[in-house]
Motif scaffolding. Structure first.
Motif, PDB file in Angstrom:
ATOM      1  N   VAL A 103      43.325  40.495  30.873  1.00  0.00           N
ATOM      2  CA  VAL A 103      42.908  39.766  32.085  1.00  0.00           C
ATOM      3  C   VAL A 103      41.462  39.272  32.009  1.00  0.00           C
ATOM      4  CG1 VAL A 103      42.674  39.910  34.599  1.00  0.00           C
ATOM      5  CG2 VAL A 103      44.517  41.149  33.449  1.00  0.00           C
TER       6      VAL A 103
ATOM      7  N   LEU B 293      37.463  50.516  39.714  1.00  0.00           N
ATOM      8  CA  LEU B 293      38.644  50.400  40.582  1.00  0.00           C
ATOM      9  C   LEU B 293      39.895  50.910  39.876  1.00  0.00           C
ATOM     10  CD1 LEU B 293      39.006  47.408  42.900  1.00  0.00           C
ATOM     11  CD2 LEU B 293      41.057  48.319  41.894  1.00  0.00           C
ATOM     12  N   ILE B 294      40.065  50.473  38.643  1.00  0.00           N
ATOM     13  CA  ILE B 294      41.259  50.864  37.889  1.00  0.00           C
ATOM     14  C   ILE B 294      41.252  52.365  37.599  1.00  0.00           C
ATOM     15  CG2 ILE B 294      42.263  50.717  35.560  1.00  0.00           C
ATOM     16  CD1 ILE B 294      43.271  48.559  37.349  1.00  0.00           C
TER      17      ILE B 294
ATOM     18  N   LEU C  98      50.246  50.111  43.813  1.00  0.00           N
ATOM     19  CA  LEU C  98      50.578  51.236  42.926  1.00  0.00           C
ATOM     20  C   LEU C  98      50.485  52.561  43.681  1.00  0.00           C
ATOM     21  CD1 LEU C  98      50.924  51.976  39.747  1.00  0.00           C
ATOM     22  CD2 LEU C  98      48.525  52.605  39.920  1.00  0.00           C
ATOM     23  N   LEU C  99      49.375  52.732  44.418  1.00  0.00           N
ATOM     24  CA  LEU C  99      49.162  53.997  45.118  1.00  0.00           C
ATOM     25  C   LEU C  99      50.122  54.156  46.296  1.00  0.00           C
ATOM     26  CD1 LEU C  99      45.278  54.372  45.064  1.00  0.00           C
ATOM     27  CD2 LEU C  99      46.966  55.489  43.632  1.00  0.00           C
TER      28      LEU C  99
ATOM     29  N   LYS D 224      37.163  32.510  40.702  1.00  0.00           N
ATOM     30  CA  LYS D 224      38.034  33.198  39.740  1.00  0.00           C
ATOM     31  C   LYS D 224      37.773  34.718  39.791  1.00  0.00           C
ATOM     32  CE  LYS D 224      38.439  30.956  35.702  1.00  0.00           C
ATOM     33  NZ  LYS D 224      38.148  30.696  34.262  1.00  0.00           N
TER      34      LYS D 224
ATOM     35  N   LEU E 252      33.808  29.735  38.816  1.00  0.00           N
ATOM     36  CA  LEU E 252      33.767  31.067  38.193  1.00  0.00           C
ATOM     37  C   LEU E 252      33.774  32.159  39.264  1.00  0.00           C
ATOM     38  CD1 LEU E 252      33.641  32.145  35.287  1.00  0.00           C
ATOM     39  CD2 LEU E 252      31.177  32.390  35.590  1.00  0.00           C
TER      40      LEU E 252
ATOM     41  N   LEU F 298      40.111  35.249  30.950  1.00  0.00           N
ATOM     42  CA  LEU F 298      39.700  34.446  32.097  1.00  0.00           C
ATOM     43  C   LEU F 298      38.200  34.179  32.112  1.00  0.00           C
ATOM     44  CD1 LEU F 298      41.889  36.038  34.944  1.00  0.00           C
ATOM     45  CD2 LEU F 298      42.158  33.783  33.927  1.00  0.00           C
ATOM     46  N   GLY F 299      37.471  34.822  31.207  1.00  0.00           N
ATOM     47  CA  GLY F 299      36.033  34.586  31.095  1.00  0.00           C
ATOM     48  C   GLY F 299      35.209  35.200  32.217  1.00  0.00           C
ATOM     49  N   VAL F 300      35.744  36.205  32.919  1.00  0.00           N
ATOM     50  CA  VAL F 300      34.986  36.826  34.007  1.00  0.00           C
ATOM     51  C   VAL F 300      34.572  38.259  33.670  1.00  0.00           C
ATOM     52  CG1 VAL F 300      36.004  35.440  35.870  1.00  0.00           C
ATOM     53  CG2 VAL F 300      37.137  37.549  35.117  1.00  0.00           C
TER      54      VAL F 300
ATOM     55  N   SER G 196      46.254  47.871  42.676  1.00  0.00           N
ATOM     56  CA  SER G 196      45.975  49.314  42.806  1.00  0.00           C
ATOM     57  C   SER G 196      46.555  49.864  44.104  1.00  0.00           C
ATOM     58  CB  SER G 196      44.471  49.579  42.784  1.00  0.00           C
ATOM     59  OG  SER G 196      43.912  49.063  41.616  1.00  0.00           O
TER      60      SER G 196
ATOM     61  N   ALA H 164      53.401  55.087  44.832  1.00  0.00           N
ATOM     62  CA  ALA H 164      53.349  56.457  44.320  1.00  0.00           C
ATOM     63  C   ALA H 164      53.371  57.460  45.466  1.00  0.00           C
ATOM     64  CB  ALA H 164      52.103  56.662  43.470  1.00  0.00           C
TER      65      ALA H 164
ATOM     66  N   PRO I 127      32.836  46.869  38.210  1.00  0.00           N
ATOM     67  CA  PRO I 127      33.668  47.123  39.397  1.00  0.00           C
ATOM     68  C   PRO I 127      35.157  47.182  39.075  1.00  0.00           C
ATOM     69  CG  PRO I 127      32.615  44.959  39.534  1.00  0.00           C
ATOM     70  CD  PRO I 127      31.995  45.673  38.396  1.00  0.00           C
TER      71      PRO I 127
ATOM     72  N   ALA J 268      41.969  54.371  40.829  1.00  0.00           N
ATOM     73  CA  ALA J 268      43.381  54.251  41.212  1.00  0.00           C
ATOM     74  C   ALA J 268      44.272  55.054  40.267  1.00  0.00           C
ATOM     75  CB  ALA J 268      43.798  52.780  41.208  1.00  0.00           C
TER      76      ALA J 268
ATOM     77  N   LEU K 142      39.369  40.209  41.211  1.00  0.00           N
ATOM     78  CA  LEU K 142      39.079  41.483  41.861  1.00  0.00           C
ATOM     79  C   LEU K 142      40.066  41.763  43.000  1.00  0.00           C
ATOM     80  CD1 LEU K 142      36.984  43.454  40.986  1.00  0.00           C
ATOM     81  CD2 LEU K 142      35.456  42.641  42.769  1.00  0.00           C
TER      82      LEU K 142
ATOM     83  N   LEU L  16      43.251  45.896  30.449  1.00  0.00           N
ATOM     84  CA  LEU L  16      42.654  45.034  31.479  1.00  0.00           C
ATOM     85  C   LEU L  16      41.676  44.039  30.860  1.00  0.00           C
ATOM     86  CD1 LEU L  16      42.341  44.545  34.573  1.00  0.00           C
ATOM     87  CD2 LEU L  16      40.437  46.123  34.516  1.00  0.00           C
TER      88      LEU L  16
ATOM     89  N   PHE M 144      46.731  58.150  41.082  1.00  0.00           N
ATOM     90  CA  PHE M 144      48.147  58.024  40.740  1.00  0.00           C
ATOM     91  C   PHE M 144      48.613  59.246  39.933  1.00  0.00           C
ATOM     92  CE2 PHE M 144      51.460  56.732  37.743  1.00  0.00           C
ATOM     93  CZ  PHE M 144      52.426  56.257  38.628  1.00  0.00           C
TER      94      PHE M 144
ATOM     95  N   PHE N  99      30.544  39.996  33.767  1.00  0.00           N
ATOM     96  CA  PHE N  99      29.862  40.467  34.986  1.00  0.00           C
ATOM     97  C   PHE N  99      30.796  41.242  35.918  1.00  0.00           C
ATOM     98  CE2 PHE N  99      31.754  37.288  37.711  1.00  0.00           C
ATOM     99  CZ  PHE N  99      32.025  36.233  36.847  1.00  0.00           C
ATOM    100  N   LEU N 100      32.093  41.253  35.594  1.00  0.00           N
ATOM    101  CA  LEU N 100      33.036  41.886  36.511  1.00  0.00           C
ATOM    102  C   LEU N 100      33.571  43.219  35.989  1.00  0.00           C
ATOM    103  CD1 LEU N 100      34.048  40.775  39.242  1.00  0.00           C
ATOM    104  CD2 LEU N 100      36.149  40.081  38.110  1.00  0.00           C
TER     105      LEU N 100
END
Lengths: 200, 276
Positions: free
Chosen positions: A60, A77-78, B20-21, B5, B2, A64-66, B17, B24, A73, A81, B10, A56, A85, A69-70
């Motif tokens: 990603v 999230l990943i 995917l779930l 983006k 930004l 993308l340069g984010v 996700s 699944a 979260p 999930a 997000l 990730l 799974f 700060f991102l």
């Protein structure tokens, strides 16, 4: 690679040197069977989660340069999930393994050790491992397995001590969690003493 | 730009996700037999393993499939067997409930062969020359059975002997397996819940040595045997043995025993009996 593993497992031990994931450390170290199960589950989830977050970050977030700060979260999230799974998959594919790990898998979703290891793999520096560059995929994998093995080793050795303490003549006021904290502190001193080993 | 983006990234991750779930959940959907769930709910859920199965869920699956009997749950007793029988449509299930009974009255009164200071565990000290008691069958008293009991049915009395709460005891047998003396000397034994009188001694030593090692030992005087009107008590190999099927709990043997090593285990009277 061997130094990376030793550094991650012992010298920068996630539990006793970095003091991350202490909730599970104190919460489930009463019983040896439980802590062995938890350790194996953490190794499994940590490897999966770090692989996903490395991809990730490198595919990603960083391009993308984010990412700066991102990443928290996005990683949470990943990881959440992914754990869900894996739980669904195990329930279908291997009911026996699901039953053995089932209790721990959802718990690990909120285990900060998984997020910390994933963060370190994507953004080296958090654990001060003196990495001058980003981890490659296989370096990240070795590092993650090292962190998880260190978690398991510390947890199992601490559980063994706590099981022994159950029958030791500990003063009534210190029985239970207070004595566990004192023991963890002494164990931690031992781990901190490993600093400087192999120049790490 | 930004911010836009970041929001898009997000949102894309969230959508990925969720997809995917959702996939699944459909692909790996597992149908659980509602009967298994009902049986599982009727079981105690303590996962004690007394029935020889790894968990209550495993029992639920096997009972539902018909490969285990309805009265499999040792810890649950008659009430759980009735509940399972109701779910599965079986009738006439009778469970013979049992409780854990101690065959020792020595405790702190027993003579010691050495002083022990170390791990407070019967299993640990039993490995050191057979334990610190002169009697090789005596209760060591460090409470391995009490710690092992998942139902908190055993507490350690002041005299160093375990006190079994007969109402809380489910007869699961975990304490019997934990006791280092249970295998060789039947110190702890599972007996039918109808048991009312027991012999508080299980040693097979010679009587002279018994007398030296414990003041509450059976000395094979046969007074209990003679006084019993229904022939429920017989001295075998120098130790009194009670046939629970014949015993009427009249109490004649208890009064006659010069060593006070025969006692009642009636509910509520057990604690007083053991610590007396």
């Amino acid at each position: 690679m061997a130094l990376l593993f030793v550094g991650a497992a012992l010298i920068n031990n996630i539990l006793l040197t970095r003091f991350i994931a202490l909730c599970s450390f104190f919460g489930i170290s009463n019983d040896m069977d439980t802590s062995v199960g938890m350790s194996l589950a953490v190794i499994f989830v940590m490897v999966m989660a770090s692989t996903a977050t490395w991809l990730l970050w490198n595919v990603v977030l960083a391009p993308l340069g984010v990412g700066e700060f991102l990443y928290i979260p996005a990683f949470i999230l990943i990881i959440a999930a992914l754990v869900q799974f894996v739980e669904m998959y195990l329930r279908k594919a291997s009911p026996a393994l699901y039953r053995a790990m089932g209790i721990y898998l959802p718990l690990i979703t909120t285990n900060c050790a998984v997020l910390a290891a994933a963060t370190e793999v994507a953004k080296p520096g958090f654990f001060k491992m003196n990495m001058a560059y980003s981890y490659g995929f296989f370096e990240g994998l070795v590092y993650t397995i090292g962190v998880a093995a260190g978690y398991g080793f510390a947890l199992v050795s601490f559980t063994a001590l706590r099981e022994r303490l159950e029958t030791a003549p500990v003063p009534a006021a210190l029985r239970g969690i207070p004595m566990a904290f004192i023991t963890a502190g002494l164990l931690s001193l031992g781990y901190v003493g490993l600093g400087g080993l192999f120049g790490l | 730009m930004l911010v836009l983006k970041a929001v898009l990234v997000l949102a894309a991750l969230g959508a990925f996700s969720a997809a995917l779930l959702a996939t699944a959940a459909r692909r790996f959907h597992v149908d659980v037999d509602p009967k298994v769930e009902l049986v599982f709910e009727a079981l105690p859920g303590s996962n004690c393993g007394a029935c020889g199965n790894p968990s209550c869920f495993a029992v639920a699956e096997r009972v539902s499939a018909g490969s285990l009997k309805v009265d499999t749950c040792v810890a649950g007793g008659q009430s759980v067997a009735d509940a399972l029988a109701k779910v599965l449509g079986v009738t006439g299930v009778e469970v013979e409930a049992s409780v854990s009974v101690l065959h020792c009255g020595g405790g702190t009164r027993s003579a010691r062969s050495y002083r022990y200071s170390g791990l407070h565990s019967c299993n640990a000290v039993a490995r050191l020359a057979g334990g610190p008691l002169r009697c090789p069958a005596g209760c060591i008293g460090f409470g391995d059975c009490a710690r092992a009991c998942p139902f908190d049915a055993i507490i350690m009395g002041d005299d160093g002997l375990p006190i079994v709460d007969l109402e809380a005891c489910t007869g699961c047998g975990i304490c019997v397996r934990e006791c280092p003396r249970a295998g060789s000397h039947h110190l702890l034994e599972l007996l039918p819940v109808a048991t009312r009188v027991v012999v508080r001694c299980s040693t097979r030593e010679r009587v002279k040595e018994r007398r030296e090692s414990c003041p509450v030992c059976c000395i094979a005087c046969k007074k209990c045997e003679k006084v019993c009107d229904v022939d429920a008590i017989v001295v075998v190999d120098g130790l009194a043995v009670i046939d629970q099927a014949l015993c009427t709990a009249c109490g004649a043997c208890i009064e006659e025993c010069p060593q006070n090593c025969i006692g009642r285990i009636d509910q509520g009277a057990c604690a007083a009996e053991v610590s007396a």
